[in-house]
Design a protein around this motif. Structure first.
Motif, PDB file in Angstrom:
ATOM      1  N   LEU A 167       0.826  -1.215   0.000  1.00  0.00           N
ATOM      2  CA  LEU A 167       0.000   0.000   0.000  1.00  0.00           C
ATOM      3  C   LEU A 167       0.858   1.263   0.000  1.00  0.00           C
ATOM      4  O   LEU A 167       0.489   2.260  -0.629  1.00  0.00           O
ATOM      5  CB  LEU A 167      -0.946   0.004   1.203  1.00  0.00           C
ATOM      6  CG  LEU A 167      -2.075  -1.023   1.137  1.00  0.00           C
ATOM      7  CD1 LEU A 167      -2.877  -0.991   2.428  1.00  0.00           C
ATOM      8  CD2 LEU A 167      -2.967  -0.768  -0.051  1.00  0.00           C
ATOM      9  N   ILE A 168       1.994   1.214   0.690  1.00  0.00           N
ATOM     10  CA  ILE A 168       2.882   2.388   0.703  1.00  0.00           C
ATOM     11  C   ILE A 168       3.387   2.659  -0.709  1.00  0.00           C
ATOM     12  O   ILE A 168       3.372   3.798  -1.187  1.00  0.00           O
ATOM     13  CB  ILE A 168       4.049   2.183   1.690  1.00  0.00           C
ATOM     14  CG1 ILE A 168       3.495   2.108   3.113  1.00  0.00           C
ATOM     15  CG2 ILE A 168       5.092   3.288   1.556  1.00  0.00           C
ATOM     16  CD1 ILE A 168       4.508   1.681   4.142  1.00  0.00           C
ATOM     17  N   GLU A 169       3.801   1.613  -1.395  1.00  0.00           N
ATOM     18  CA  GLU A 169       4.266   1.762  -2.784  1.00  0.00           C
ATOM     19  C   GLU A 169       3.129   2.281  -3.670  1.00  0.00           C
ATOM     20  O   GLU A 169       3.327   3.159  -4.510  1.00  0.00           O
ATOM     21  CB  GLU A 169       4.765   0.413  -3.291  1.00  0.00           C
ATOM     22  CG  GLU A 169       5.263   0.422  -4.705  1.00  0.00           C
ATOM     23  CD  GLU A 169       6.607   1.125  -4.870  1.00  0.00           C
ATOM     24  OE1 GLU A 169       6.957   1.399  -6.037  1.00  0.00           O
ATOM     25  OE2 GLU A 169       7.292   1.399  -3.867  1.00  0.00           O
ATOM     26  N   GLN A 170       1.937   1.776  -3.465  1.00  0.00           N
ATOM     27  CA  GLN A 170       0.785   2.221  -4.253  1.00  0.00           C
ATOM     28  C   GLN A 170       0.520   3.709  -4.014  1.00  0.00           C
ATOM     29  O   GLN A 170       0.288   4.458  -4.980  1.00  0.00           O
ATOM     30  CB  GLN A 170      -0.453   1.405  -3.868  1.00  0.00           C
ATOM     31  CG  GLN A 170      -1.698   1.798  -4.642  1.00  0.00           C
ATOM     32  CD  GLN A 170      -2.923   1.082  -4.123  1.00  0.00           C
ATOM     33  OE1 GLN A 170      -3.076   0.889  -2.916  1.00  0.00           O
ATOM     34  NE2 GLN A 170      -3.797   0.690  -5.038  1.00  0.00           N
ATOM     35  N   GLN A 171       0.564   4.147  -2.772  1.00  0.00           N
ATOM     36  CA  GLN A 171       0.320   5.557  -2.465  1.00  0.00           C
ATOM     37  C   GLN A 171       1.393   6.440  -3.089  1.00  0.00           C
ATOM     38  O   GLN A 171       1.106   7.540  -3.565  1.00  0.00           O
ATOM     39  CB  GLN A 171       0.265   5.768  -0.939  1.00  0.00           C
ATOM     40  CG  GLN A 171      -0.953   5.142  -0.290  1.00  0.00           C
ATOM     41  CD  GLN A 171      -2.251   5.683  -0.870  1.00  0.00           C
ATOM     42  OE1 GLN A 171      -2.400   6.878  -1.065  1.00  0.00           O
ATOM     43  NE2 GLN A 171      -3.180   4.786  -1.165  1.00  0.00           N
ATOM     44  N   ARG A 172       2.640   5.941  -3.106  1.00  0.00           N
ATOM     45  CA  ARG A 172       3.713   6.711  -3.733  1.00  0.00           C
ATOM     46  C   ARG A 172       3.424   6.893  -5.225  1.00  0.00           C
ATOM     47  O   ARG A 172       3.585   7.986  -5.765  1.00  0.00           O
ATOM     48  CB  ARG A 172       5.059   6.007  -3.515  1.00  0.00           C
ATOM     49  CG  ARG A 172       6.239   6.866  -3.941  1.00  0.00           C
ATOM     50  CD  ARG A 172       7.560   6.429  -3.338  1.00  0.00           C
ATOM     51  NE  ARG A 172       7.835   5.013  -3.301  1.00  0.00           N
ATOM     52  CZ  ARG A 172       8.443   4.334  -4.289  1.00  0.00           C
ATOM     53  NH1 ARG A 172       8.824   4.945  -5.378  1.00  0.00           N
ATOM     54  NH2 ARG A 172       8.668   3.053  -4.159  1.00  0.00           N
ATOM     55  N   TRP A 173       2.937   5.850  -5.874  1.00  0.00           N
ATOM     56  CA  TRP A 173       2.598   5.948  -7.294  1.00  0.00           C
ATOM     57  C   TRP A 173       1.417   6.896  -7.512  1.00  0.00           C
ATOM     58  O   TRP A 173       1.405   7.673  -8.475  1.00  0.00           O
ATOM     59  CB  TRP A 173       2.266   4.561  -7.857  1.00  0.00           C
ATOM     60  CG  TRP A 173       3.489   3.768  -8.193  1.00  0.00           C
ATOM     61  CD1 TRP A 173       4.084   2.816  -7.425  1.00  0.00           C
ATOM     62  CD2 TRP A 173       4.281   3.879  -9.373  1.00  0.00           C
ATOM     63  NE1 TRP A 173       5.190   2.326  -8.051  1.00  0.00           N
ATOM     64  CE2 TRP A 173       5.336   2.954  -9.261  1.00  0.00           C
ATOM     65  CE3 TRP A 173       4.215   4.660 -10.521  1.00  0.00           C
ATOM     66  CZ2 TRP A 173       6.306   2.796 -10.239  1.00  0.00           C
ATOM     67  CZ3 TRP A 173       5.184   4.497 -11.498  1.00  0.00           C
ATOM     68  CH2 TRP A 173       6.213   3.578 -11.353  1.00  0.00           C
ATOM     69  N   PHE A 174       0.440   6.863  -6.632  1.00  0.00           N
ATOM     70  CA  PHE A 174      -0.695   7.779  -6.750  1.00  0.00           C
ATOM     71  C   PHE A 174      -0.250   9.234  -6.609  1.00  0.00           C
ATOM     72  O   PHE A 174      -0.690  10.106  -7.358  1.00  0.00           O
ATOM     73  CB  PHE A 174      -1.761   7.472  -5.693  1.00  0.00           C
ATOM     74  CG  PHE A 174      -2.551   6.212  -5.958  1.00  0.00           C
ATOM     75  CD1 PHE A 174      -2.645   5.653  -7.222  1.00  0.00           C
ATOM     76  CD2 PHE A 174      -3.219   5.588  -4.917  1.00  0.00           C
ATOM     77  CE1 PHE A 174      -3.375   4.501  -7.453  1.00  0.00           C
ATOM     78  CE2 PHE A 174      -3.958   4.436  -5.136  1.00  0.00           C
ATOM     79  CZ  PHE A 174      -4.029   3.897  -6.406  1.00  0.00           C
ATOM     80  N   MET A 175       0.630   9.498  -5.655  1.00  0.00           N
ATOM     81  CA  MET A 175       1.127  10.867  -5.451  1.00  0.00           C
ATOM     82  C   MET A 175       1.914  11.326  -6.666  1.00  0.00           C
ATOM     83  O   MET A 175       1.797  12.475  -7.112  1.00  0.00           O
ATOM     84  CB  MET A 175       1.998  10.941  -4.188  1.00  0.00           C
ATOM     85  CG  MET A 175       1.232  10.706  -2.892  1.00  0.00           C
ATOM     86  SD  MET A 175      -0.041  11.936  -2.604  1.00  0.00           S
ATOM     87  CE  MET A 175       0.974  13.337  -2.214  1.00  0.00           C
ATOM     88  N   LYS A 176       2.708  10.445  -7.214  1.00  0.00           N
ATOM     89  CA  LYS A 176       3.514  10.770  -8.391  1.00  0.00           C
ATOM     90  C   LYS A 176       2.581  11.085  -9.576  1.00  0.00           C
ATOM     91  O   LYS A 176       2.807  12.063 -10.307  1.00  0.00           O
ATOM     92  CB  LYS A 176       4.421   9.587  -8.724  1.00  0.00           C
ATOM     93  CG  LYS A 176       5.458   9.870  -9.741  1.00  0.00           C
ATOM     94  CD  LYS A 176       6.361   8.637  -9.872  1.00  0.00           C
ATOM     95  CE  LYS A 176       7.513   8.894 -10.788  1.00  0.00           C
ATOM     96  NZ  LYS A 176       8.391   7.731 -10.906  1.00  0.00           N
ATOM     97  N   ALA A 177       1.529  10.297  -9.738  1.00  0.00           N
ATOM     98  CA  ALA A 177       0.584  10.528 -10.826  1.00  0.00           C
ATOM     99  C   ALA A 177      -0.187  11.822 -10.613  1.00  0.00           C
ATOM    100  O   ALA A 177      -0.479  12.555 -11.570  1.00  0.00           O
ATOM    101  CB  ALA A 177      -0.389   9.343 -10.929  1.00  0.00           C
ATOM    102  N   ALA A 178      -0.530  12.141  -9.375  1.00  0.00           N
ATOM    103  CA  ALA A 178      -1.277  13.371  -9.066  1.00  0.00           C
ATOM    104  C   ALA A 178      -0.459  14.606  -9.386  1.00  0.00           C
ATOM    105  O   ALA A 178      -1.012  15.626  -9.799  1.00  0.00           O
ATOM    106  CB  ALA A 178      -1.722  13.359  -7.626  1.00  0.00           C
TER     107      ALA A 178
END
Length: 93
Positions: free
Chosen positions: A79-90
């Motif tokens: 989930l931490i990795e997923q959130q990092r990808w979401f922040m990067k995409a945002a």
């Protein structure tokens, strides 16, 4: 296909050369296999319900200790990795 008037196979049927006795025996054979198929399905379902999953996996894959790598769970769920990808995409929007 059978003709309706005599319950005999039509000339085009692969059963056209069969006698009435052979047709009756064929019907019994089909019925027996239908019943056997139903019984086998009941047996399969009962065996699956009684299955020892851990033992089955060990039989299929060999003995394994799921407490040590490579089979042990990872320290994070991803989930931490997923959130990092979401922040990067945002940030790109």
């Amino acid at each position: 296909m059978t003709s309706k008037s005599h319950n005999l196979p039509s000339e085009n049927s692969s059963l056209a050369g069969w006698t009435l006795e052979q047709i009756a025996q064929g019907k019994l054979w089909v019925k027996a296999w239908k019943e056997a198929g139903e019984a086998m399905e009941r047996l399969r379902r009962r065996e699956l319900r009684q299955l020892d999953v851990e033992r089955t996996i060990a039989l299929l894959c060999g003995p394994a200790d799921y407490r040590v790598p490579p089979r042990a769970p990872k320290p994070t769920s991803g989930l931490i990795e997923q959130q990092r990808w979401f922040m990067k995409a945002a940030r790109r929007d």
